[in-house]
Design an enzyme around this catalytic site. Structure first.
Site, PDB file in Angstrom:
ATOM      1  N   ARG A 255      37.505  44.059  44.748  1.00 60.37           N
ATOM      2  CA  ARG A 255      37.766  42.613  44.818  1.00 60.37           C
ATOM      3  C   ARG A 255      36.465  41.966  45.255  1.00 60.37           C
ATOM      4  O   ARG A 255      35.932  42.289  46.312  1.00 60.37           O
ATOM      5  CB  ARG A 255      38.870  42.306  45.829  1.00 60.37           C
ATOM      6  CG  ARG A 255      38.939  40.827  46.176  1.00 60.37           C
ATOM      7  CD  ARG A 255      40.172  40.444  46.933  1.00 60.37           C
ATOM      8  NE  ARG A 255      41.321  40.435  46.053  1.00 60.37           N
ATOM      9  CZ  ARG A 255      42.486  39.831  46.350  1.00 60.37           C
ATOM     10  NH1 ARG A 255      42.623  39.196  47.498  1.00 60.37           N
ATOM     11  NH2 ARG A 255      43.491  39.853  45.496  1.00 60.37           N
TER      12      ARG A 255
ATOM     13  N   HIS B  14      42.162  37.579  37.470  1.00 61.74           N
ATOM     14  CA  HIS B  14      43.005  38.375  38.374  1.00 61.74           C
ATOM     15  C   HIS B  14      44.057  39.097  37.521  1.00 61.74           C
ATOM     16  O   HIS B  14      45.248  38.804  37.589  1.00 61.74           O
ATOM     17  CB  HIS B  14      43.654  37.443  39.399  1.00 61.74           C
ATOM     18  CG  HIS B  14      44.234  38.144  40.591  1.00 61.74           C
ATOM     19  ND1 HIS B  14      44.161  39.496  40.777  1.00 61.74           N
ATOM     20  CD2 HIS B  14      44.909  37.650  41.680  1.00 61.74           C
ATOM     21  CE1 HIS B  14      44.747  39.815  41.924  1.00 61.74           C
ATOM     22  NE2 HIS B  14      45.217  38.723  42.483  1.00 61.74           N
TER      23      HIS B  14
ATOM     24  N   GLN C  74      47.362  40.700  39.004  1.00 63.15           N
ATOM     25  CA  GLN C  74      48.398  39.729  39.371  1.00 63.15           C
ATOM     26  C   GLN C  74      49.282  39.393  38.171  1.00 63.15           C
ATOM     27  O   GLN C  74      50.507  39.306  38.278  1.00 63.15           O
ATOM     28  CB  GLN C  74      47.729  38.441  39.899  1.00 63.15           C
ATOM     29  CG  GLN C  74      48.726  37.366  40.271  1.00 63.15           C
ATOM     30  CD  GLN C  74      49.596  37.782  41.445  1.00 63.15           C
ATOM     31  OE1 GLN C  74      49.092  38.194  42.463  1.00 63.15           O
ATOM     32  NE2 GLN C  74      50.908  37.671  41.302  1.00 63.15           N
TER      33      GLN C  74
ATOM     34  N   ASP D 137      49.021  27.775  42.195  1.00 62.66           N
ATOM     35  CA  ASP D 137      48.228  28.603  43.108  1.00 62.66           C
ATOM     36  C   ASP D 137      47.531  27.641  44.070  1.00 62.66           C
ATOM     37  O   ASP D 137      47.519  26.420  43.845  1.00 62.66           O
ATOM     38  CB  ASP D 137      47.215  29.432  42.290  1.00 62.66           C
ATOM     39  CG  ASP D 137      46.419  30.427  43.127  1.00 62.66           C
ATOM     40  OD1 ASP D 137      46.805  30.696  44.286  1.00 62.66           O
ATOM     41  OD2 ASP D 137      45.390  30.928  42.622  1.00 62.66           O
TER      42      ASP D 137
ATOM     43  N   CYS E  86      51.270  33.442  43.019  1.00 62.58           N
ATOM     44  CA  CYS E  86      50.667  34.746  43.332  1.00 62.58           C
ATOM     45  C   CYS E  86      50.620  35.003  44.833  1.00 62.58           C
ATOM     46  O   CYS E  86      50.572  36.153  45.252  1.00 62.58           O
ATOM     47  CB  CYS E  86      49.271  34.831  42.723  1.00 62.58           C
ATOM     48  SG  CYS E  86      48.107  33.617  43.368  1.00 62.58           S
TER      49      CYS E  86
ATOM     50  N   ARG F 252      53.703  43.661  42.228  1.00 64.03           N
ATOM     51  CA  ARG F 252      52.302  44.080  42.263  1.00 64.03           C
ATOM     52  C   ARG F 252      52.236  45.604  42.364  1.00 64.03           C
ATOM     53  O   ARG F 252      51.436  46.252  41.689  1.00 64.03           O
ATOM     54  CB  ARG F 252      51.563  43.449  43.459  1.00 64.03           C
ATOM     55  CG  ARG F 252      51.374  41.941  43.371  1.00 64.03           C
ATOM     56  CD  ARG F 252      50.424  41.537  42.273  1.00 64.03           C
ATOM     57  NE  ARG F 252      49.133  42.192  42.363  1.00 64.03           N
ATOM     58  CZ  ARG F 252      48.127  41.796  43.147  1.00 64.03           C
ATOM     59  NH1 ARG F 252      48.250  40.704  43.871  1.00 64.03           N
ATOM     60  NH2 ARG F 252      46.967  42.450  43.154  1.00 64.03           N
TER      61      ARG F 252
HETATM   62  N1  NVA Z   1      42.985  31.755  43.288  1.00 67.89           N
HETATM   63  C1  NVA Z   1      43.194  32.509  44.502  1.00 67.89           C
HETATM   64  C2  NVA Z   1      44.046  33.693  44.260  1.00 67.89           C
HETATM   65  C3  NVA Z   1      44.363  34.492  45.491  1.00 67.89           C
HETATM   66  C4  NVA Z   1      45.191  35.711  45.210  1.00 67.89           C
HETATM   67  C5  NVA Z   1      41.852  32.896  45.064  1.00 67.89           C
HETATM   68  O1  NVA Z   1      40.977  33.335  44.299  1.00 67.89           O
HETATM   69  O2  NVA Z   1      41.670  32.754  46.276  1.00 67.89           O
HETATM   70  N1   CP Z   2      48.052  37.648  45.179  1.00 70.60           N
HETATM   71  C1   CP Z   2      47.116  38.377  45.772  1.00 70.60           C
HETATM   72  O1   CP Z   2      46.198  38.909  45.151  1.00 70.60           O
HETATM   73  O2   CP Z   2      47.276  38.489  47.132  1.00 70.60           O
HETATM   74  P1   CP Z   2      46.210  39.047  48.143  1.00 70.60           P
HETATM   75  O3   CP Z   2      45.059  38.087  48.176  1.00 70.60           O
HETATM   76  O4   CP Z   2      46.935  39.089  49.473  1.00 70.60           O
HETATM   77  O5   CP Z   2      45.751  40.413  47.716  1.00 70.60           O
END
Ligand code: NVA
Ligand code: CP
Length: 310
Positions: free
Chosen positions: A108, A135, A138, A228, A267, A295
């Site tokens: 990540r 993502h 997700q 989101d 998500c 997930r």
């Molecule tokens: N759009 C959000 C998704 C988190 C799972 C981010 O990138 O922070």
């Molecule tokens: N939705 C998601 O990816 O959650 P986290 O940021 O907690 O991993």
């Protein structure tokens, strides 16, 4: 050839469908079991997944860890800040070294190019656990949730409200690969990446992605309504953006325009009172806890696909 899962297109429509079917059947097979008990066939016995986090995570971290346990494997979880990567060791060298120790790597991070570089120099599969661009894991869980609730994915209508971000990019990609309709209502200045939209449009056929400024238009007749956070990880909080997003908050009034059995998905993590009100996220159409659970089930299938077992 190494199977990386950097974006949904890496698996193609047939691969994605096979993964979703496998996720569904494994989920059913172990219903009611203790969560740490491995699946009977332990298909990843002896395999190790390394996970690198350059950003926070709750769901991705725990669901991948539990996924490996249930498949008979184990994990090593690393925060980039405590690795030499955080002191400037290159992605390429990190990839070369980790490939000698573990069987797959999940990362990540911020810049999508870092995942691509990791895959280029790794000799084991690389999985995208979220970048600023996409993502995909997700959306595997989101598609599994919609299939469970509706019975099918093809022909469904998805409506996104709010920021044109990484999660939306993967939804657009998914719709174009698997034949469901995606409409997004985003305020001006916060549209999805035109390159993602163009790629999806090229392959979409009868299901072209639609972008509008009109939240009500987007949700009318939708089978799935998604949103989101308005401020993704790594972005600065900006009052101008919050003001622009305000008309795209998912309210009960907007949900009333969706199909009668239309689902709400998010998500997570959610910012209640910003992108969605409590009455919707905690309401009868919300499937967010199934979505979060999925997930785990969807990622088991992603891992099995990467190892050539699907
Ligand atoms: N759009 C959000 C998704 C988190 C799972 C981010 O990138 O922070
Ligand atoms: N939705 C998601 O990816 O959650 P986290 O940021 O907690 O991993």
């Amino acid at each position: 050839m190494i199977r990386n899962f950097i974006d949904l297109a890496d698996a193609g429509p047939d691969g994605l469908r096979a993964m979703l079917a496998d996720a569904d059947s494994r989920k059913r097979m172990r219903a009611g079991w203790p969560k740490g008990k491995p699946d009977v066939d332990r298909p990843l016995d002896g395999h190790v997944l390394a996970m690198i986090f350059e950003k926070n995570s709750t769901r991705t971290r725990v669901s991948f860890d539990m996924a490996m346990r249930q498949l008979g494997g184990t994990t090593i979880v690393m925060d980039a800040g405590s690795m030499q990567l955080g002191r400037g060791e290159s992605i390429a060298d990190t990839a070369r070294v980790l490939s000698r120790y573990v069987d797959a790597i999940m990362i990540r991070t911020d810049d999508h190019a870092k995942v691509e570089a990791l895959a280029e120099f790794s000799t084991v599969p690389v999985i995208n656990g979220l970048t600023d661009q996409s993502h995909p894991c997700q959306i595997m869980a989101d598609m599994l949730t919609v299939m469970e609730r509706r019975g099918n994915l093809e022909g469904s209508r998805w409506a996104w409200l709010g920021d044109g971000n990484n999660v939306l990019h993967s939804i657009i990609e998914a719709g174009s690969l698997l034949g469901f309709d995606v409409t997004a209502a985003c305020p001006e200045g916060y549209d999805p990446d035109p390159a993602v939209v163009a790629t999806a449009k090229e392959r979409a056929g009868n299901h072209p992605f639609v972008l509008t400024r009109d939240a009500e238009l987007a949700v009318t007749g939708a089978d799935v309504v998604l949103t989101d956070t308005w401020v993704s990880m790594g972005q600065a909080h900006a009052e101008a953006k919050m003001a622009a997003m305000a008309p795209y908050q998912v309210t009960e009034t907007l949900m009333a325009q969706a199909n009668g059995d239309g689902l709400f998905l998010h998500c997570l993590p959610a910012h209640r009172g910003e992108e969605v009100v409590d009455a919707v996220i905690d309401g009868p159409r919300s499937a967010i806890w199934d979505e979060a659970e999925n997930r785990l089930h969807a990622q088991k299938a992603v891992l099995l696909w990467c190892f050539g077992k699907i």
